[in-house]
Motif scaffolding. Structure first.
Motif, PDB file in Angstrom:
ATOM      1  N   VAL A  68       0.157  -1.332   0.182  1.00  0.00           N
ATOM      2  CA  VAL A  68      -0.243  -0.035  -0.011  1.00  0.00           C
ATOM      3  C   VAL A  68       0.449   1.151  -0.183  1.00  0.00           C
ATOM      4  CG1 VAL A  68      -1.857  -1.170   0.856  1.00  0.00           C
ATOM      5  CG2 VAL A  68      -0.127   0.144   2.503  1.00  0.00           C
ATOM      6  N   THR A  69       2.056   1.126   0.232  1.00  0.00           N
ATOM      7  CA  THR A  69       3.007   2.107  -0.077  1.00  0.00           C
ATOM      8  C   THR A  69       3.535   2.624  -1.433  1.00  0.00           C
ATOM      9  OG1 THR A  69       5.261   1.017   0.363  1.00  0.00           O
ATOM     10  CG2 THR A  69       3.407   1.922   2.019  1.00  0.00           C
ATOM     11  N   ASP A  70       3.476   1.552  -2.116  1.00  0.00           N
ATOM     12  CA  ASP A  70       3.648   1.097  -3.818  1.00  0.00           C
ATOM     13  C   ASP A  70       2.910   2.187  -4.765  1.00  0.00           C
ATOM     14  OD1 ASP A  70       5.132   1.036  -5.982  1.00  0.00           O
ATOM     15  OD2 ASP A  70       6.189  -1.202  -5.200  1.00  0.00           O
ATOM     16  N   PRO A  71       3.358   3.318  -5.368  1.00  0.00           N
ATOM     17  CA  PRO A  71       2.327   4.046  -5.962  1.00  0.00           C
ATOM     18  C   PRO A  71       2.035   3.236  -7.201  1.00  0.00           C
ATOM     19  CG  PRO A  71       4.079   5.463  -4.915  1.00  0.00           C
ATOM     20  CD  PRO A  71       4.369   4.326  -4.964  1.00  0.00           C
ATOM     21  N   HIS A  93      -9.735  -3.586   4.398  1.00  0.00           N
ATOM     22  CA  HIS A  93      -8.745  -3.132   4.998  1.00  0.00           C
ATOM     23  C   HIS A  93      -7.557  -3.561   6.398  1.00  0.00           C
ATOM     24  CE1 HIS A  93      -4.983  -0.354   6.648  1.00  0.00           C
ATOM     25  NE2 HIS A  93      -4.587   0.029   5.514  1.00  0.00           N
ATOM     26  N   SER A  94      -6.608  -4.438   6.556  1.00  0.00           N
ATOM     27  CA  SER A  94      -6.603  -5.266   7.142  1.00  0.00           C
ATOM     28  C   SER A  94      -4.762  -5.270   7.492  1.00  0.00           C
ATOM     29  CB  SER A  94      -7.292  -6.759   7.517  1.00  0.00           C
ATOM     30  OG  SER A  94      -6.664  -7.212   8.733  1.00  0.00           O
ATOM     31  N   ILE A  95      -4.021  -3.999   8.064  1.00  0.00           N
ATOM     32  CA  ILE A  95      -2.830  -3.591   7.443  1.00  0.00           C
ATOM     33  C   ILE A  95      -2.729  -2.875   8.173  1.00  0.00           C
ATOM     34  CG2 ILE A  95      -1.149  -2.102   5.656  1.00  0.00           C
ATOM     35  CD1 ILE A  95      -2.711  -3.339   3.597  1.00  0.00           C
ATOM     36  N   VAL A 120       2.784   5.650   9.976  1.00  0.00           N
ATOM     37  CA  VAL A 120       1.450   6.667   9.503  1.00  0.00           C
ATOM     38  C   VAL A 120       0.844   6.569   8.066  1.00  0.00           C
ATOM     39  CG1 VAL A 120       0.191   9.121   9.678  1.00  0.00           C
ATOM     40  CG2 VAL A 120       1.606   8.307  11.873  1.00  0.00           C
ATOM     41  N   GLN A 121       1.882   6.134   6.645  1.00  0.00           N
ATOM     42  CA  GLN A 121       2.305   5.853   6.217  1.00  0.00           C
ATOM     43  C   GLN A 121       1.063   4.644   5.617  1.00  0.00           C
ATOM     44  OE1 GLN A 121       5.278   5.401   3.728  1.00  0.00           O
ATOM     45  NE2 GLN A 121       3.960   6.247   1.770  1.00  0.00           N
ATOM     46  N   VAL A 122       1.932   3.838   6.535  1.00  0.00           N
ATOM     47  CA  VAL A 122       1.141   2.202   6.256  1.00  0.00           C
ATOM     48  C   VAL A 122      -0.133   1.815   6.840  1.00  0.00           C
ATOM     49  CG1 VAL A 122       1.669  -0.200   6.636  1.00  0.00           C
ATOM     50  CG2 VAL A 122       3.368   1.014   6.118  1.00  0.00           C
ATOM     51  N   LEU A 127      -5.205   3.549   4.178  1.00  0.00           N
ATOM     52  CA  LEU A 127      -6.864   3.825   4.280  1.00  0.00           C
ATOM     53  C   LEU A 127      -6.907   4.235   2.779  1.00  0.00           C
ATOM     54  CD1 LEU A 127      -9.318   2.268   5.447  1.00  0.00           C
ATOM     55  CD2 LEU A 127      -9.730   4.156   6.429  1.00  0.00           C
ATOM     56  N   LYS A 128      -6.983   5.813   2.431  1.00  0.00           N
ATOM     57  CA  LYS A 128      -6.937   6.010   1.951  1.00  0.00           C
ATOM     58  C   LYS A 128      -6.925   6.060   0.258  1.00  0.00           C
ATOM     59  CE  LYS A 128      -4.930  10.234  -0.260  1.00  0.00           C
ATOM     60  NZ  LYS A 128      -5.237   9.824  -1.520  1.00  0.00           N
ATOM     61  N   SER A 129      -5.840   5.041   0.378  1.00  0.00           N
ATOM     62  CA  SER A 129      -4.725   4.897  -0.434  1.00  0.00           C
ATOM     63  C   SER A 129      -5.202   3.748  -1.350  1.00  0.00           C
ATOM     64  CB  SER A 129      -3.320   4.546  -0.550  1.00  0.00           C
ATOM     65  OG  SER A 129      -2.438   5.134   0.445  1.00  0.00           O
ATOM     66  N   LEU A 130      -5.221   2.856  -0.449  1.00  0.00           N
ATOM     67  CA  LEU A 130      -6.523   1.900  -0.466  1.00  0.00           C
ATOM     68  C   LEU A 130      -7.824   1.913  -1.190  1.00  0.00           C
ATOM     69  CD1 LEU A 130      -6.577  -1.257  -1.522  1.00  0.00           C
ATOM     70  CD2 LEU A 130      -7.531  -1.797   1.445  1.00  0.00           C
ATOM     71  N   ALA A 131      -8.778   2.904  -1.412  1.00  0.00           N
ATOM     72  CA  ALA A 131      -9.286   3.433  -1.230  1.00  0.00           C
ATOM     73  C   ALA A 131     -10.036   3.653  -2.249  1.00  0.00           C
ATOM     74  CB  ALA A 131     -10.447   3.593  -0.449  1.00  0.00           C
ATOM     75  N   MET A 132      -8.806   4.224  -2.708  1.00  0.00           N
ATOM     76  CA  MET A 132      -9.196   5.166  -3.900  1.00  0.00           C
ATOM     77  C   MET A 132      -8.354   4.762  -5.129  1.00  0.00           C
ATOM     78  SD  MET A 132     -10.522   8.074  -3.776  1.00  0.00           S
ATOM     79  CE  MET A 132     -10.110   8.759  -5.129  1.00  0.00           C
TER      80      MET A 132
END
Ligand code: NAD
Length: 259
Positions: A68-71, A93-95, A120-122, A127-132
């Motif tokens: 989830v941190t890899d664009p 999201h279970s991360i 904080v990123q992970v 949660l925002k990154s995955l949802a988007m």
């Protein structure tokens, strides 16, 4: 899989499954039992373990690679999902991650920013990154569910992960605000302590477990992920159509007790 059940016909991605003790594994299992088609994901070296564990589900689930941190991974998620299903009705999201050596177990006053930023990123921003990343696959009625550990108070040992969870809880409310007009619900389950890989890595986690054993009015089995998984599935079902920005406690009632 069953074509009846709470999640009959729904397509669900569970992100963050490593072991069969993972909360994500339990969520995937209950979702399949309730009629859903489930994809699971993980990242890095743990991916090979996930591929073995996927065979232990009632129906072997496809395993996607998603850090989830890899664009690039986030940008490629839609195509990866479409290899298996034509959309998503639910995303779990279970991360979470925080360096246990520098951030947890009584290290709060010394936690270095680089490690806090990673936590904080992970654990929150993602949660925002995955949802988007999943948004192009979702339509009105879809739901996103994440996992928190009650961040309204300070706990022993939890330290900077508590701060990250406070960020996650706020992130879920803002996501609920911004995705609500499209009919996408965003909720969290606040679970009591469960013996997973992530939990066992926290020095002093046993102190939290001990508190639960004496204070939760319903009692608490820290080896049973199923109550948490059932709440995740309930939130993804059609039985919470008007609920978003909510945090459901699955903690044996601990959060409601003063002592
Ligand atoms: N175990 C508990 O007591 C407890 C209580 C409340 C909430 N939670 C939350 O439940 C969630 C699941 O944790 P768990 O306890 O099942 O532990 P777990 O270790 O089984 O699951 C955590 C998952 O996060 C994944 N992950 C870490 N960094 C990632 C990244 N960059 N990209 C993609 N995936 C990544 C790991 O590979 C792992 O699969 C977490 O958010 C955790 O904080 C756990």
């Amino acid at each position: 899989m069953a074509n009846t059940g709470l999640l009959a016909g729904k397509r669900i991605l569970v992100a963050g499954v490593t072991m069969d003790s993972s909360i994500g594994f339990a969520a995937a299992k209950v979702a399949q039992e309730q009629g859903a088609t489930v994809l699971i994901s993980n990242f890095g070296r743990a991916l090979s373990i996930t591929k073995r564990i996927a065979k232990r589900l009632p129906a072997e689930a496809p395993v996607l690679e998603l850090d989830v941190t890899d664009p690039d991974h986030l940008a490629g998620l839609e195509a990866q999902v479409r290899e298996h299903v034509d959309g998503l009705d639910g995303v779990v999201h279970s991360i979470a991650y925080g360096n246990p050596e520098t951030l947890l177990g009584g290290k709060f006053l010394d936690g270095p920013w680089e490690d806090v930023a990673q936590a904080v990123q992970v654990s929150a921003y993602s949660l925002k990154s995955l949802a988007m990343a999943a948004k192009p696959l979702m339509t009105s009625g879809s739901g996103v569910v994440g996992l928190t550990f009650d961040a309204t108070v300070a706990w022993p040992a939890y330290d900077w992960m508590g701060v990250a969870k406070a960020g996650l809880e706020s992130c879920a409310r803002y996501l609920a605000r911004d995705l609500g007009p499209e009919g996408i619900r965003v909720n969290l389950v606040s679970a009591g302590p469960l013996r997973t890989l992530a939990a066992k890595a926290i020095p002093g986690f046993g102190d939290l477990e001990d508190m639960w054993s004496t204070r939760a009015p319903l009692g608490w089995d820290n080896t049973d992920q199923e109550p948490t998984a059932k709440a995740i599935c309930a939130l993804l079902s059609d039985f919470f159509p008007a609920t978003t920005g909510e945090i459901i406690h699955v903690d044996g009632g601990f959060h409601a007790m003063g002592a």
